[in-house]
Scaffold this motif. Structure first.
Motif, PDB file in Angstrom:
ATOM      1  N   ILE A 273      40.331  18.228  -7.003  1.00 51.74           N
ATOM      2  CA  ILE A 273      39.796  18.416  -5.875  1.00 51.74           C
ATOM      3  C   ILE A 273      40.658  19.777  -6.626  1.00 51.74           C
ATOM      4  O   ILE A 273      40.490  20.754  -6.220  1.00 51.74           O
ATOM      5  N   ALA A 274      41.925  19.856  -7.506  1.00 50.46           N
ATOM      6  CA  ALA A 274      42.188  21.108  -8.282  1.00 50.46           C
ATOM      7  C   ALA A 274      41.381  21.939  -9.203  1.00 50.46           C
ATOM      8  O   ALA A 274      41.629  23.292  -9.528  1.00 50.46           O
ATOM      9  N   GLY A 275      40.452  20.922  -9.763  1.00 51.16           N
ATOM     10  CA  GLY A 275      39.282  21.669 -10.400  1.00 51.16           C
ATOM     11  C   GLY A 275      38.788  22.801  -9.889  1.00 51.16           C
ATOM     12  O   GLY A 275      38.820  23.300  -8.825  1.00 51.16           O
ATOM     13  N   PRO A 276      37.335  23.093 -10.695  1.00 47.19           N
ATOM     14  CA  PRO A 276      37.063  24.340 -10.028  1.00 47.19           C
ATOM     15  C   PRO A 276      35.652  23.517  -9.097  1.00 47.19           C
ATOM     16  O   PRO A 276      35.236  22.226  -9.174  1.00 47.19           O
ATOM     17  N   LYS A 277      35.095  24.429  -7.566  1.00 47.60           N
ATOM     18  CA  LYS A 277      34.469  23.951  -6.688  1.00 47.60           C
ATOM     19  C   LYS A 277      32.672  22.491  -7.554  1.00 47.60           C
ATOM     20  O   LYS A 277      32.316  21.659  -6.910  1.00 47.60           O
ATOM     21  N   SER A 278      32.890  23.634  -8.752  1.00 47.45           N
ATOM     22  CA  SER A 278      31.351  23.344  -9.250  1.00 47.45           C
ATOM     23  C   SER A 278      32.006  21.600 -10.004  1.00 47.45           C
ATOM     24  O   SER A 278      30.273  21.129 -10.086  1.00 47.45           O
ATOM     25  N   ARG A 279      33.128  21.424  -9.841  1.00 42.60           N
ATOM     26  CA  ARG A 279      32.535  19.689 -10.810  1.00 42.60           C
ATOM     27  C   ARG A 279      32.601  19.103  -9.990  1.00 42.60           C
ATOM     28  O   ARG A 279      32.015  17.798  -9.635  1.00 42.60           O
ATOM     29  N   VAL A 280      33.391  18.534  -8.280  1.00 41.56           N
ATOM     30  CA  VAL A 280      33.013  17.860  -7.735  1.00 41.56           C
ATOM     31  C   VAL A 280      31.844  18.042  -6.879  1.00 41.56           C
ATOM     32  O   VAL A 280      30.623  17.411  -6.387  1.00 41.56           O
ATOM     33  N   ALA A 281      31.100  19.406  -6.859  1.00 43.82           N
ATOM     34  CA  ALA A 281      29.900  19.240  -6.083  1.00 43.82           C
ATOM     35  C   ALA A 281      28.909  18.472  -7.613  1.00 43.82           C
ATOM     36  O   ALA A 281      27.962  18.061  -6.906  1.00 43.82           O
ATOM     37  N   GLN A 282      28.771  18.782  -8.852  1.00 45.45           N
ATOM     38  CA  GLN A 282      28.123  18.280  -9.830  1.00 45.45           C
ATOM     39  C   GLN A 282      27.916  16.756  -9.487  1.00 45.45           C
ATOM     40  O   GLN A 282      27.002  15.805  -9.790  1.00 45.45           O
ATOM     41  N   LYS A 283      29.472  16.667  -9.128  1.00 47.72           N
ATOM     42  CA  LYS A 283      29.066  14.770  -8.822  1.00 47.72           C
ATOM     43  C   LYS A 283      28.626  14.462  -7.714  1.00 47.72           C
ATOM     44  O   LYS A 283      27.789  13.070  -8.164  1.00 47.72           O
ATOM     45  N   ILE A 284      28.281  15.402  -7.033  1.00 45.99           N
ATOM     46  CA  ILE A 284      27.836  14.532  -5.500  1.00 45.99           C
ATOM     47  C   ILE A 284      26.288  15.039  -5.900  1.00 45.99           C
ATOM     48  O   ILE A 284      25.308  14.011  -5.614  1.00 45.99           O
ATOM     49  N   GLY A 285      25.982  15.680  -6.113  1.00 48.89           N
ATOM     50  CA  GLY A 285      24.698  15.827  -7.163  1.00 48.89           C
ATOM     51  C   GLY A 285      24.479  14.886  -8.021  1.00 48.89           C
ATOM     52  O   GLY A 285      22.617  13.924  -7.212  1.00 48.89           O
ATOM     53  N   GLU A 286      25.205  14.205  -8.620  1.00 47.27           N
ATOM     54  CA  GLU A 286      25.134  13.760  -9.539  1.00 47.27           C
ATOM     55  C   GLU A 286      24.474  12.141  -8.647  1.00 47.27           C
ATOM     56  O   GLU A 286      23.934  11.062  -9.246  1.00 47.27           O
ATOM     57  N   GLU A 287      25.531  11.818  -8.033  1.00 46.39           N
ATOM     58  CA  GLU A 287      25.212  10.445  -7.639  1.00 46.39           C
ATOM     59  C   GLU A 287      24.393  10.081  -6.545  1.00 46.39           C
ATOM     60  O   GLU A 287      24.248   8.891  -6.261  1.00 46.39           O
ATOM     61  N   GLY A 288      23.986  11.199  -6.035  1.00 46.94           N
ATOM     62  CA  GLY A 288      22.856  11.512  -4.934  1.00 46.94           C
ATOM     63  C   GLY A 288      21.504  11.303  -5.541  1.00 46.94           C
ATOM     64  O   GLY A 288      21.020  10.135  -5.139  1.00 46.94           O
ATOM     65  N   VAL A 289      21.409  11.336  -7.025  1.00 47.01           N
ATOM     66  CA  VAL A 289      20.017  10.757  -7.316  1.00 47.01           C
ATOM     67  C   VAL A 289      20.398   9.386  -7.970  1.00 47.01           C
ATOM     68  O   VAL A 289      19.452   9.171  -7.941  1.00 47.01           O
ATOM     69  N   GLU A 290      21.343   9.444  -8.649  1.00 50.90           N
ATOM     70  CA  GLU A 290      21.585   7.814  -8.985  1.00 50.90           C
ATOM     71  C   GLU A 290      21.367   7.347  -8.168  1.00 50.90           C
ATOM     72  O   GLU A 290      20.803   5.794  -8.284  1.00 50.90           O
TER      73      GLU A 290
END
Lengths: 205, 205
Positions: free
Chosen positions: B139-156
Motif C-alpha cells: 500500500i505504501a509503495g507505488p501503485k504500479s507495484r500492487v497493480a502489477q501483482k493483480i495483473g500477474e495473479e489474473g494471468v496465473e
C-alpha cells in the motif's frame, strides 16, 4: 456448545435468525422451541415453532421451499440462535428471497450479499441457451476462453489502478469479479472454496 | 415503509437483527421499543431497550463500541427489524466481533463474511510498519507495484483454469482476491463500490 445450552424464554421459545450461508443475506427471523430445535438438528433442515398456529412448523413442507442447515450458532447469552442455511427456494411466503425486502431507512446497494446473489444468478444463467446468454456461452465454451477474459480483466484492472483512474478501476474490477465467478462456475468450484483458502492464510478473525 | 409500520409485541418490544453492513456478519440480536427505534433513526446509531435493566440502552455509551446505522429493514409481518450497521468496535460485551461466536453445529469456514473480515483486517494492517507487513509495503509503495501483482495473479488464475488444475485455481484465485482488495485499499476505494457497480449491471435480485 450443545443444543441443551439454548435458553428458552418464559414462553418456551428462542428467536432464530436465518442467514443464507452462501450470500450472507439475512432471510427471516423465526422462533424455535426445544422440540423444533431437536428436530432441526436431527433432520438437518429448519423446523420452527409457529406462534400463530401454535404448532411445530417444518419449513417448506407445504411450499417446498426448505431450509437445509449449514451451521447453528448460539449467542453470548445463549438466548438467541443463528442458523446458516442453503435454501431450496424463496424463504418468504411472498416469493421474495428474504422476508426483509422493505426499507424503513437507507438501502443495501453496497451490500456484500450481492456477490452471493450474483453467484446464484450465474448458476441459473449457466443453464440458459447459449444463444441468449453471454454467461452460458462462456461456461459452455472452452475453458481457455473464460480464462483469457480473467487474464485480460486482471491486466485492465491493473492499468486502471496504476493510472489512478478510480472510475475505471471500479468498472474493470467489477468485470474481473464477474469473470472470476464465471471461471469458478466453469471449473465446478465455488466462491466458498476461495474464502476457505483465504481464511487458512490470514488470521483476520 | 415508515417507523410507524413496526408492530411491537404485547411486551411493547420488537426483535432487531444487527448485521455488519460491510461483511454481512450477523452481530447480535437485540430488542427495541417505540422510543428506542425513534431514537435510533434520530441519532443514526442503534438504541435498544435492555430487557434485563428495563431501560433504554444507547449501545456503546459505556463501552464506546457504537453501532452507526447504514439501513433499516422490516420483515413481511412487520414484527421483526433488520439493521445494517458499521460498528466502531466489537459488538459483543466479551470483546468478540459478533455475539454469535460459538457453534452448536457445523462451522462457517466457507462463509462469504470472511471477505469483509479480511477487508477490515487489511485496513488495519495498512497502518502497520512497512518492515513488518507485506500488505503495508504494497500500500505504501507505488501503485504500479500492487497493480502489477493483480495483473500477474489474473494471468496465473487464467492459466490454472485453462489447464483445469482445480487446486491451483483455488490458490491463485485467493491470491487474486487478496491483491485486488489491497489494490482497492491503495486506490482509496472499497469493495462496496464494486458490489454497487455489479448490481447496476445485473438484475440478479
Amino acid at each position: 456448545m450443545k443444543p441443551e445450552d439454548i435458553k428458552y424464554g418464559s414462553d418456551g421459545l428462542v428467536p432464530v435468525v436465518i442467514q443464507d450461508a452462501d450470500s450472507g443475506e439475512v432471510l427471516m427471523l423465526a422462533y424455535g422451541n426445544e422440540e423444533s430445535m431437536r428436530l432441526t438438528l436431527e433432520r438437518g433442515e429448519m423446523v420452527f415453532y409457529s406462534r400463530s398456529r401454535k404448532e411445530i412448523w417444518h419449513k417448506g413442507m407445504t411450499s417446498g421451499n426448505r431450509l437445509p442447515l449449514a451451521s447453528l450458532q448460539i449467542d453470548c447469552d445463549c438466548d438467541a440462535v443463528l442458523a446458516r442455511v442453503r435454501p431450496t427456494g424463496p424463504a418468504c411466503h411472498t416469493g421474495e428471497t428474504s422476508c426483509f425486502y422493505r426499507f424503513i431507512h437507507g438501502n443495501d446497494d453496497d451490500s456484500p450479499v450481492f456477490l452471493g446473489r450474483l453467484w446464484a444468478y450465474l448458476k441459473k444463467r449457466s443453464q440458459d441457451s447459449t444463444e441468449e446468454s453471454y454467461t452460458a456461452r462462456l461456461i459452455a465454451g472452452p475453458k481457455s476462453r473464460v480464462a483469457q477474459k480473467i487474464g485480460e480483466e486482471g491486466v485492465e484492472t491493473a492499468l486502471a489502478i496504476a493510472t489512478e483512474d478510480r472510475g475505471q478501476t471500479i468498472y474493470e474490477a467489477a468485470d474481473l469479479v464477474y469473470h472470476l465467478l464465471v471461471g469458478l462456475l466453469a471449473s465446478d468450484l465455488s466462491p466458498g472454496e476461495i474464502w476457505r483458502e483465504l481464511k487458512k492464510r490470514h488470521r483476520a478473525r
